[in-house]
Scaffold this motif. Structure first.
Motif: not given
Length: 531
Positions: A125, A372, A376
């Protein structure tokens, strides 16, 4: 990291801080009041795999006797650069036929790779590479040379160790027949170069047995305090959510079944993990997606809520910020800034606020935010439909044929919106690769850190072989950028894209603690700088 209560005779032991946002239950004393090995208060599981058999107890006792030298942190130089040595390592027994002799000749370790013990599953993450180790796939130690296992681990890590990474060990299935010896573990730790330990930012042990907890209580004497802080227990798979995309992990069925048994056992005891409670709360409070949201939403959603802009705002701003200050930055897209800063920036974007990258000072922040964003997306920028064609690229040996096939995929089959966004990104990555003498990021290096965020199958899980093929595809796009990205787009889209590319990052709202992440320092989740 959960561990046994410290005895008074063990001054080197201390409670561990946590590097990631692991639920509190995973941070120490997870199963109630645990004791040291000498304390009979350890609550061992009833399962045969989790029990401490007589021979296991003798092995642990022998391991304790071998710890007659100080830990590496107390040696000159200290920390992970030091090499801890025990008396057992200095004079290995005749039975220790698995003494580590690193294989120098280059090979692909097919004899070990065929067991799928080690896999790489994209990023966690906070943008760190995920390396997975499945103990249930270890063959009996008598059937193979365990030195080859270490060689394969190093061979795999070598491709990613220049970047920060997270190692996840799925401990279920580690039994007496396939368990490496204590000597092997000690020598493995000592033989790993400093870079392997320094860039490891979190070591997560999933489904830890009491035997493993006891062994860690002993083994931690041989490692530095800094390294030991990186070790955390994960008791249920649900606790991994939030730390990584669990759906991208190819978790063996045996591990999944064991996790179900653990959940059922906890329910019978009337216990619920913090992760389970959080999931229940989230399910109860589901709300419509805010129109300002930038992460985890589709490209269509972004276009609808940004007046049809061909390139999402977050991509425009991060690309501009990296282009402004990162074209000559060493390790750009490889280093991971402070995790709290990244979360704060993500929240600001999702709330529709402006982000001031100039005030943040650290170019690695927009670089990681950009990675990121792509990671995602509900569907990869290369789409699910093109995944099989990308995999077939590996069969093309002729370079011209590979370039032609890539051009066909990118210019003829990729949706126009996806093409415009991908081209905007790849132009930046191509510029960074051309400056590899300064950035130390060649096309091959960039493909390793970026490709899992651009291509993945519907199942989300990828093997090492698939990941290598994806890396090769992205590297080809970078090496032959000018030959492949030749697609004609509408004049309106082209004008908009050109304007976006040359706009600076215009910001108004300041962030809390503007200097929280500066220069290229890498920081742990607890705010400690990794030197």
């Amino acid at each position: 990291m959960a561990e046994a209560t410290q005895g008074q005779g063990n001054p080197n032991r201390e409670n561990l801080t946590i590097d990631l946002d692991v639920p509190s239950e995973a941070r120490g004393y997870p199963e109630g009041q645990e004791g040291t090995f000498g304390d009979t208060g350890v609550d061992f599981e009833e399962d045969e795999e989790l029990s401490l058999a007589q021979d296991d107890a003798e092995m642990v006792a022998n391991a304790q006797l071998k710890l007659c030298s100080p830990s590496d942190e107390s040696m000159p130089g200290g920390g992970e650069a030091s090499q801890a040595t025990s008396s057992a390592d200095a004079t290995p027994s005749a039975e220790n036929v698995e003494t580590i002799d690193v294989v120098e000749e280059e090979d692909t370790f097919e004899d070990i790779a065929k067991h799928n013990i080690i896999q790489v599953a994209g990023d966690d993450s906070v943008g760190r590479k995920l390396v997975l180790f499945y103990c249930c796939r270890l063959p009996p130690t008598k059937t193979y040379n365990t030195a080859r296992l270490l060689g394969f681990l190093k061979y795999t890590l070598d491709q990613y160790v220049e970047s920060d990474y997270t190692l996840v060990v799925f401990q279920y299935g580690l039994v007496h027949a396939n368990r490496p010896s204590f000597n092997w573990l000690t020598q493995a730790y000592q033989s790993l170069d400093r870079k392997f330990k320094k860039n490891l930012k979190a070591l997560l042990i999933v489904h830890p047995s009491n035997l493993v907890k006891v062994f860690w209580g002993i083994f931690r004497h041989l490692v530095s305090t800094k390294f030991s802080r990186k070790v955390n227990y994960i008791h249920l798979l649900s606790e991994l959510k939030g730390l990584m995309d669990v759906e991208r992990l190819t978790i063996p069925d045996d591990v999944l079944e064991h996790d179900k048994r653990m959940i059922e056992r906890r329910r019978k005891k009337g216990r619920q993990t913090a992760a389970e409670q959080a999931i229940t709360t989230i399910d109860a409070l589901k709300e419509p997606t805010p129109t300002t949201r930038q992460f985890g939403v589709s490209l269509d959603f972004l276009a609808e809520n940004e007046d049809g802009a061909p390139i999402p705002k977050i991509v425009r701003e991060t690309v501009a910020a990296v282009r402004k200050r990162g074209l000559e930055t060493e390790g750009v897209f490889r280093r991971c800034p402070n995790a709290n800063t990244i979360k704060q920036v993500q929240q600001m974007y999702n709330d529709g606020k402006e982000v001031d990258y100039d005030a943040l000072l650290d170019v690695h922040v927009p670089a990681l935010i950009l990675k990121t964003f792509f990671r995602e997306l509900p569907e990869p920028i290369m789409t699910f439909d093109l995944y099989d064609e990308i995999m077939k690229m590996h069969d093309l040996q002729d370079n011209d044929a590979r370039v032609a096939a890539c051009r066909s995929i990118i210019c003829e089959k990729l949706p126009e919106r996806n093409y415009i966004i991908l081209q905007h990104l790849m132009e930046l990555l191509h510029q960074i690769a051309e400056n590899s003498d300064k950035t130390k990021m060649s096309a091959a290096n960039i493909s390793i850190v970026f490709s899992p965020n651009l291509v993945w199958p519907r199942s989300k899980a990828m093997s090492l072989v698939s990941l290598a093929q994806i890396n090769s595809f992205i590297a080809t796009l970078l090496y032959h950028y000018n030959e492949i990205f030749t697609r004609e787009v509408s004049e309106q889209q082209r004008a908009s894209s050109f304007a976006d590319q040359h706009d600076g990052v215009k910001v108004e709202v300041q962030m809390e603690s503007k200097t929280e992440a500066n220069s290229s320092e890498v920081m742990n989740g607890d705010g400690n700088v990794e030197s």
